[in-house]
Design a protein around this motif. Structure first.
Motif, PDB file in Angstrom:
ATOM      1  N   THR A  52      18.054  25.798  12.422  1.00  0.00           N
ATOM      2  CA  THR A  52      17.218  24.646  12.065  1.00  0.00           C
ATOM      3  C   THR A  52      17.088  23.679  13.232  1.00  0.00           C
ATOM      4  O   THR A  52      16.022  23.093  13.463  1.00  0.00           O
ATOM      5  CB  THR A  52      17.811  23.912  10.856  1.00  0.00           C
ATOM      6  N   LEU A  53      18.165  23.511  13.977  1.00  0.00           N
ATOM      7  CA  LEU A  53      18.144  22.619  15.138  1.00  0.00           C
ATOM      8  C   LEU A  53      17.127  23.105  16.171  1.00  0.00           C
ATOM      9  O   LEU A  53      16.369  22.306  16.735  1.00  0.00           O
ATOM     10  CB  LEU A  53      19.542  22.538  15.764  1.00  0.00           C
ATOM     11  N   TYR A  54      17.102  24.407  16.409  1.00  0.00           N
ATOM     12  CA  TYR A  54      16.132  24.972  17.363  1.00  0.00           C
ATOM     13  C   TYR A  54      14.701  24.728  16.886  1.00  0.00           C
ATOM     14  O   TYR A  54      13.839  24.317  17.683  1.00  0.00           O
ATOM     15  CB  TYR A  54      16.372  26.468  17.543  1.00  0.00           C
ATOM     16  N   TYR A  55      14.460  24.957  15.624  1.00  0.00           N
ATOM     17  CA  TYR A  55      13.104  24.767  15.089  1.00  0.00           C
ATOM     18  C   TYR A  55      12.683  23.302  15.174  1.00  0.00           C
ATOM     19  O   TYR A  55      11.556  22.994  15.589  1.00  0.00           O
ATOM     20  CB  TYR A  55      13.042  25.243  13.641  1.00  0.00           C
ATOM     21  N   GLU A  60       7.435  21.377  18.583  1.00  0.00           N
ATOM     22  CA  GLU A  60       6.275  20.712  19.178  1.00  0.00           C
ATOM     23  C   GLU A  60       5.856  21.336  20.502  1.00  0.00           C
ATOM     24  O   GLU A  60       4.726  21.147  20.951  1.00  0.00           O
ATOM     25  CB  GLU A  60       6.577  19.223  19.399  1.00  0.00           C
ATOM     26  N   GLN A  61       6.759  22.084  21.140  1.00  0.00           N
ATOM     27  CA  GLN A  61       6.447  22.688  22.435  1.00  0.00           C
ATOM     28  C   GLN A  61       6.168  24.191  22.357  1.00  0.00           C
ATOM     29  O   GLN A  61       5.429  24.729  23.181  1.00  0.00           O
ATOM     30  CB  GLN A  61       7.597  22.462  23.431  1.00  0.00           C
ATOM     31  N   LEU A  62       6.783  24.856  21.376  1.00  0.00           N
ATOM     32  CA  LEU A  62       6.701  26.318  21.323  1.00  0.00           C
ATOM     33  C   LEU A  62       6.247  26.797  19.951  1.00  0.00           C
ATOM     34  O   LEU A  62       6.350  26.079  18.957  1.00  0.00           O
ATOM     35  CB  LEU A  62       8.080  26.927  21.642  1.00  0.00           C
ATOM     36  N   THR A  63       5.760  28.031  19.930  1.00  0.00           N
ATOM     37  CA  THR A  63       5.364  28.650  18.668  1.00  0.00           C
ATOM     38  C   THR A  63       6.608  29.140  17.922  1.00  0.00           C
ATOM     39  O   THR A  63       7.699  29.268  18.513  1.00  0.00           O
ATOM     40  CB  THR A  63       4.433  29.837  18.911  1.00  0.00           C
ATOM     41  N   ILE A  64       6.445  29.439  16.646  1.00  0.00           N
ATOM     42  CA  ILE A  64       7.558  29.936  15.832  1.00  0.00           C
ATOM     43  C   ILE A  64       8.113  31.231  16.411  1.00  0.00           C
ATOM     44  O   ILE A  64       9.330  31.448  16.448  1.00  0.00           O
ATOM     45  CB  ILE A  64       7.109  30.162  14.368  1.00  0.00           C
TER      46      ILE A  64
END
Length: 232
Positions: A52-55, A60-64
């Motif tokens: 969750t922290l990574y997401y 805002e900078q990277l895609t899922i």
């Protein structure tokens, strides 16, 4: 009887402790430090670095898909970080020892590499407290945090007085390095040199300041130079 115990405790125990430290193999101290650091690294990774922290930090900078790939790679290659940690400690201890040995050379005293290496490892203790504080802080105090918060957190440092977002990249490391634990490290390093080499505290502090202090200053200048030239 109480007086006898007090005399024994005052005169024998310290001597025995120093004899034990002098005879204790460096590799045992090194292994103990590494195991302790591995345990703390594992605890931080397990309790603080959630998916969750990574997401939340990277959405805002990277895609899922890219975030999922980062998470997968971080889990896959986690063992490398533990291996690197052992080498980083070895390199750090070796460099500091060589710098101190050079300092003693200029003070017209030849000191063996092994005993200096031991003093350097014993002085590392303050920095081992930092991950514990970090773990406690983000588990119980600042429970809402980002990857940047974890990366730049260093308790009792000058960096904590500023908003990291307002700083240039080259300013972060010097401010992070200016901390209470670094000061305690200097004092402990001088203390262990005094104890293991039977020299005065003033002399040991003089050697630490002139050798390690100079080396640390050059290192900060080097890192700052790289930060200025590499930063976009």
């Amino acid at each position: 009887m109480k007086n006898l115990f007090a005399v024994l405790k005052k005169n024998i125990t310290p001597r025995y402790s120093m004899i034990y430290l002098r005879t204790l193999k460096n590799r045992y101290i090194y292994i103990g430090l590494i195991i302790y650091s591995w345990m703390l690294t594992f605890a931080i990774n397990f309790f603080l670095l959630s998916n969750t922290l990574y997401y939340n930090s990277l959405s805002e900078q990277l895609t899922i898909e890219k975030i999922e790939n980062i998470i997968e790679q971080s889990h896959k290659w986690a063992w490398i970080s533990y291996l690197c940690l052992a080498f980083i400690y070895l390199i750090k201890f070796t460099l500091v020892t060589l710098i101190l040995q050079t300092g003693f050379f200029f003070f017209d005293r030849k000191v063996g590499f092994s005993i200096l290496f031991k003093a350097v490892m014993l002085a590392e203790i303050p920095f081992l407290v930092v991950p514990v504080i970090k773990l406690f802080w983000f588990l119980f105090i600042q429970t809402h945090y980002t990857l940047n918060d974890l990366q730049y957190f260093f308790p009792l440092s000058a960096l904590q007085l500023f908003d990291v977002k307002s700083l240039s990249t080259w300013q972060i490391y010097p401010l992070q390095l200016f901390n209470v634990f670094e000061l305690i490290y200097w004092v402990l390093l001088a203390y262990w040199l005094k104890k293991l080499l039977n020299i005065s505290l003033n002399k040991s502090m003089e050697v630490v300041a002139s050798s390690y202090g100079t080396g640390l200053l050059l290192w900060v200048v080097f890192i700052t130079f790289l930060s200025i030239n590499i930063a976009p």
